[in-house]
Design an enzyme around this catalytic site. Structure first.
Site, PDB file in Angstrom:
ATOM      1  N   SER A 161     -54.949  37.563 -48.314  1.00  0.00           N
ATOM      2  CA  SER A 161     -53.538  37.279 -48.522  1.00  0.00           C
ATOM      3  C   SER A 161     -52.742  37.687 -47.286  1.00  0.00           C
ATOM      4  O   SER A 161     -53.122  38.621 -46.565  1.00  0.00           O
ATOM      5  CB  SER A 161     -53.042  38.046 -49.745  1.00  0.00           C
ATOM      6  OG  SER A 161     -51.635  38.102 -49.764  1.00  0.00           O
ATOM      7  N   LYS A 186     -56.660  41.456 -51.412  1.00  0.00           N
ATOM      8  CA  LYS A 186     -57.047  40.162 -51.986  1.00  0.00           C
ATOM      9  C   LYS A 186     -58.290  39.578 -51.311  1.00  0.00           C
ATOM     10  O   LYS A 186     -58.459  39.648 -50.107  1.00  0.00           O
ATOM     11  CB  LYS A 186     -55.903  39.153 -51.875  1.00  0.00           C
ATOM     12  CG  LYS A 186     -54.704  39.435 -52.739  1.00  0.00           C
ATOM     13  CD  LYS A 186     -54.996  39.225 -54.207  1.00  0.00           C
ATOM     14  CE  LYS A 186     -55.286  37.770 -54.548  1.00  0.00           C
ATOM     15  NZ  LYS A 186     -54.130  36.891 -54.308  1.00  0.00           N
ATOM     16  N   ASN A 217     -59.370  35.941 -51.813  1.00  0.00           N
ATOM     17  CA  ASN A 217     -59.074  34.675 -52.481  1.00  0.00           C
ATOM     18  C   ASN A 217     -60.277  33.733 -52.451  1.00  0.00           C
ATOM     19  O   ASN A 217     -60.926  33.579 -51.409  1.00  0.00           O
ATOM     20  CB  ASN A 217     -57.884  33.980 -51.810  1.00  0.00           C
ATOM     21  CG  ASN A 217     -56.603  34.769 -51.965  1.00  0.00           C
ATOM     22  OD1 ASN A 217     -56.361  35.345 -53.016  1.00  0.00           O
ATOM     23  ND2 ASN A 217     -55.801  34.819 -50.919  1.00  0.00           N
ATOM     24  N   ARG A 226     -57.064 -14.764 -50.606  1.00  0.00           N
ATOM     25  CA  ARG A 226     -56.751 -13.710 -49.638  1.00  0.00           C
ATOM     26  C   ARG A 226     -55.501 -13.009 -50.142  1.00  0.00           C
ATOM     27  O   ARG A 226     -54.469 -13.649 -50.311  1.00  0.00           O
ATOM     28  CB  ARG A 226     -56.506 -14.290 -48.235  1.00  0.00           C
ATOM     29  CG  ARG A 226     -57.711 -14.929 -47.559  1.00  0.00           C
ATOM     30  CD  ARG A 226     -58.777 -13.902 -47.123  1.00  0.00           C
ATOM     31  NE  ARG A 226     -58.277 -12.939 -46.172  1.00  0.00           N
ATOM     32  CZ  ARG A 226     -58.085 -13.187 -44.872  1.00  0.00           C
ATOM     33  NH1 ARG A 226     -58.352 -14.383 -44.387  1.00  0.00           N
ATOM     34  NH2 ARG A 226     -57.637 -12.255 -44.066  1.00  0.00           N
TER      35      ARG A 226
END
Length: 441
Positions: free
Chosen positions: A275, A281, A283, A314
């Site tokens: 973080s 943290k 993550n 087309r």
């Protein structure tokens, strides 16, 4: 200048990691177009439509390094289509006026579609290899942890115990199915496109069918049998396949995210991001990429379906939608597969935390096992009611203690039988057989 994460050099690794991005970048796309032009010239020379010398000269000149890319970009900006400016330069590059034979009887969509199919062919090779690599790694986890109990979850709550190897085997089984689907998909989509102005090949006279077959053969592609300018089901199926692969990877990513929660802590990614403000943290960033890939490709699949609803011979714009939906789906799927391989290779499993979580409710997730031990004695419904009563009265206390203190339980099963019913490792069902099935597939 880069717009969006796919082309941003700093963000590309988050969503478009790996070799598939390089297969679809600008120069590779132009080279795929040039390869199609050169193959067309060779095929037409074989059928006597253009001189052999022209085909040889066009093939030698059809290299992206021979193009003036700035001029090409300016011309496309003016004309809004990618092939005429490329052919203009090719005509000039090929000596002795032989470039006039380039693009003989073809139309823009023939070259763009065939070039894209060549890119898809190379990308499928990468996807096949990554799926196999990921499958091997997941099966190694399934085998290593085939008897390691953890809490199975139902609606995010503890259900009954499972071995972690079973969870890994379920992941692997999904990828096995995607591998099984790939050969059929390749045979469907890896076909050349050659039809001319409205798909009739009229500009090639009676040789159109033979030229198309030779064109496909030159490129190692299949002959479609009929022009598919506005029959876009193949491409739509391809994008849906890529979205399905990403959805399977997203399921793995979601499971890892949930099991990596602080309150669960049964596994975590190695080397994951932190973080910007919270030093503690870790993550699950690779898992997050898988979730993003699943969500984005799901939207691209819807856009690809829109391209199937095309007008007449087309279309007016529906086909061009694929320039985004198909290309981005391949690039995003390729990146998701790269992250998946790295995720699984670096996944840290914590069997001790799994065991601790099994015990966190005092054995409550073994209620079904106890019920089934009682069922032959008093009936399944009666056993269910009895266990429900014990659980309600034991709120806040240890489930094992509550069971042992309940006379109705002791009347029908002894303590040894109760202990066996409360052992997570003894209530894994036939997961060993199912894991074995996946490992043998």
């Amino acid at each position: 200048m880069a717009v969006g994460p796919i082309d941003d050099p700093a963000l590309r690794s988050q969503i478009a990691a790996g070799p598939i991005y390089n297969l679809f970048e600008h120069r590779a796309t132009l080279q795929a177009y040039l390869d199609a032009e050169a193959a067309l010239a060779r095929a037409q020379a074989q059928e006597g439509l253009i001189p052999v010398a022209a085909a040889e000269a066009i093939t030698r000149a059809a290299r992206v390094e021979n193009l003036d890319l700035d001029r090409y970009a300016a011309d496309v900006s003016r004309l809004h289509y990618p092939i005429a400016p490329l052919v203009d330069q090719l005509v000039e590059i090929v000596p002795d006026g032989l470039g006039e034979w380039a693009h003989w009887g073809a139309t823009t969509q023939d070259i763009v579609d065939t070039g894209r199919v060549l890119q898809m062919k190379a990308a499928f090779d990468v996807i096949d290899g990554r799926l196999r690599d990921l499958g091997v790694r997941l099966k190694e986890l399934a085998d290593r942890y085939r008897a390691t109990p953890m809490a199975g979850r139902s609606m995010l709550q503890h259900a009954v115990p499972i071995p972690f190897g079973y969870k890994a085997a379920v992941w692997a089984s999904m990828l096995d199915r995607q591998l099984d689907r790939l050969p059929s998909l390749r045979s469907e989509i890896l076909v050349a496109q050659l039809g001319g102005a409205a798909g009739t090949l009229a500009a090639m006279g009676d040789a159109g069918t033979q030229v198309r077959a030779a064109f496909a053969h030159e490129l190692g592609l299949g002959d479609p049998g009929i022009t598919w300018h506005t029959a876009r089901d193949r491409v739509a199926e391809t994008v849906h396949y890529l979205a399905l692969v990403c959805a399977c990877l997203g399921k793995i990513g979601l499971d890892v995210v949930l099991l990596a929660q602080t309150d669960v802590g049964e596994m975590f990614e190695s080397g994951s991001g932190g973080s910007s403000t919270m030093p503690h943290k870790r993550n699950p960033v690779r898992s997050q990429v898988l979730l993003v890939a699943a969500r984005v490709t799901r939207q691209l699949a819807g856009a690809a379906l829109e391209s199937v609803v095309a007008d007449h011979e087309r279309g007016t714009g529906a086909w061009m939608t694929e320039w985004w939906s198909a290309t981005e789906a391949f690039v995003i799927c390729g990146g998701a597969l790269e992250h998946s391989v790295e995720l699984v290779a670096g996944l840290t499993i914590d069997p001790e935390r799994m065991a601790a979580n099994l015990e966190a409710t005092g054995g409550l997730l073994m209620s079904e096992a106890v019920m089934m031990a009682l069922a032959p004695k008093i009936g399944r419904h009666a056993a269910h009611r009895l266990l429900d009563s014990v659980i309600q009265s034991a709120a806040g206390s240890d489930f094992r203690t509550a069971l042992r203190a309940t006379p109705e339980i002791g009347e029908h099963i002894d303590l040894d039988e109760l202990d066996r019913a409360l052992d997570p490792a003894a209530y894994l069902g036939v997961t060993g057989d199912m894991i074995g099935f996946v490992l043998d597939s």
